[in-house]
Design a protein around this motif. Sequence first.
Motif, PDB file in Angstrom:
ATOM      1  N   ILE A   2       0.845  -1.210   0.000  1.00  0.00           N
ATOM      2  CA  ILE A   2       0.000   0.000   0.000  1.00  0.00           C
ATOM      3  C   ILE A   2       0.873   1.251   0.000  1.00  0.00           C
ATOM      4  O   ILE A   2       0.619   2.210  -0.734  1.00  0.00           O
ATOM      5  CB  ILE A   2      -0.962  -0.022   1.201  1.00  0.00           C
ATOM      6  CG1 ILE A   2      -2.024  -1.110   0.995  1.00  0.00           C
ATOM      7  CG2 ILE A   2      -1.615   1.340   1.408  1.00  0.00           C
ATOM      8  CD1 ILE A   2      -2.873  -1.385   2.212  1.00  0.00           C
ATOM      9  N   THR A  30      -3.051  -0.519  -5.451  1.00  0.00           N
ATOM     10  CA  THR A  30      -4.490  -0.314  -5.255  1.00  0.00           C
ATOM     11  C   THR A  30      -5.192  -1.653  -5.447  1.00  0.00           C
ATOM     12  O   THR A  30      -4.683  -2.546  -6.130  1.00  0.00           O
ATOM     13  CB  THR A  30      -5.059   0.706  -6.250  1.00  0.00           C
ATOM     14  OG1 THR A  30      -4.812   0.249  -7.577  1.00  0.00           O
ATOM     15  CG2 THR A  30      -4.426   2.079  -6.061  1.00  0.00           C
ATOM     16  N   ASN A  41      -8.066  -4.041  -6.986  1.00  0.00           N
ATOM     17  CA  ASN A  41      -8.969  -4.146  -8.127  1.00  0.00           C
ATOM     18  C   ASN A  41     -10.323  -4.641  -7.646  1.00  0.00           C
ATOM     19  O   ASN A  41     -10.421  -5.326  -6.632  1.00  0.00           O
ATOM     20  CB  ASN A  41      -8.428  -5.143  -9.153  1.00  0.00           C
ATOM     21  CG  ASN A  41      -7.123  -4.678  -9.752  1.00  0.00           C
ATOM     22  OD1 ASN A  41      -6.856  -3.486  -9.835  1.00  0.00           O
ATOM     23  ND2 ASN A  41      -6.291  -5.622 -10.148  1.00  0.00           N
ATOM     24  N   GLY A  47       2.042   2.224  -3.290  1.00  0.00           N
ATOM     25  CA  GLY A  47       1.049   2.690  -4.256  1.00  0.00           C
ATOM     26  C   GLY A  47       0.122   1.635  -4.817  1.00  0.00           C
ATOM     27  O   GLY A  47      -0.639   1.910  -5.744  1.00  0.00           O
TER      28      GLY A  47
END
Length: 111
Positions: free
Chosen positions: A86, A91, A93, A89
């Motif tokens: 995290i 994310t 889905n 970066g």
Amino acid sequence: MAVVIPGFRLGHKPVGIEIDVAASLALATFARDDFAEADYEYLDCSRGPLGQRELSVYRGKDRMILTLDEIDHFLDIYMRGLSLAIDAGMTANNPNFRGYHVIDPNQPRMI
């Protein structure tokens, strides 16, 4: 008495420690008090080598059951790795529920 753990992921066939961790987590959660001596059955319905669904049943008596300390250790590693991802970066889905359907809408929720 056995705690039955269904494997829900069609696209991933669990192996070794993956089965042991999932089943040990279920035992730690559900096999308490009067059921502390319960065994488990892990049901895997992922795809076989030719792409067809294949049922595999794994029983705890044939596998390693992790202690609560070992489970805590694996969860700590997982959470540290998730935190690193995290922070880098990553994310999440949206899940792909294609192929899943509700057989009986009146069936109570499992979770």
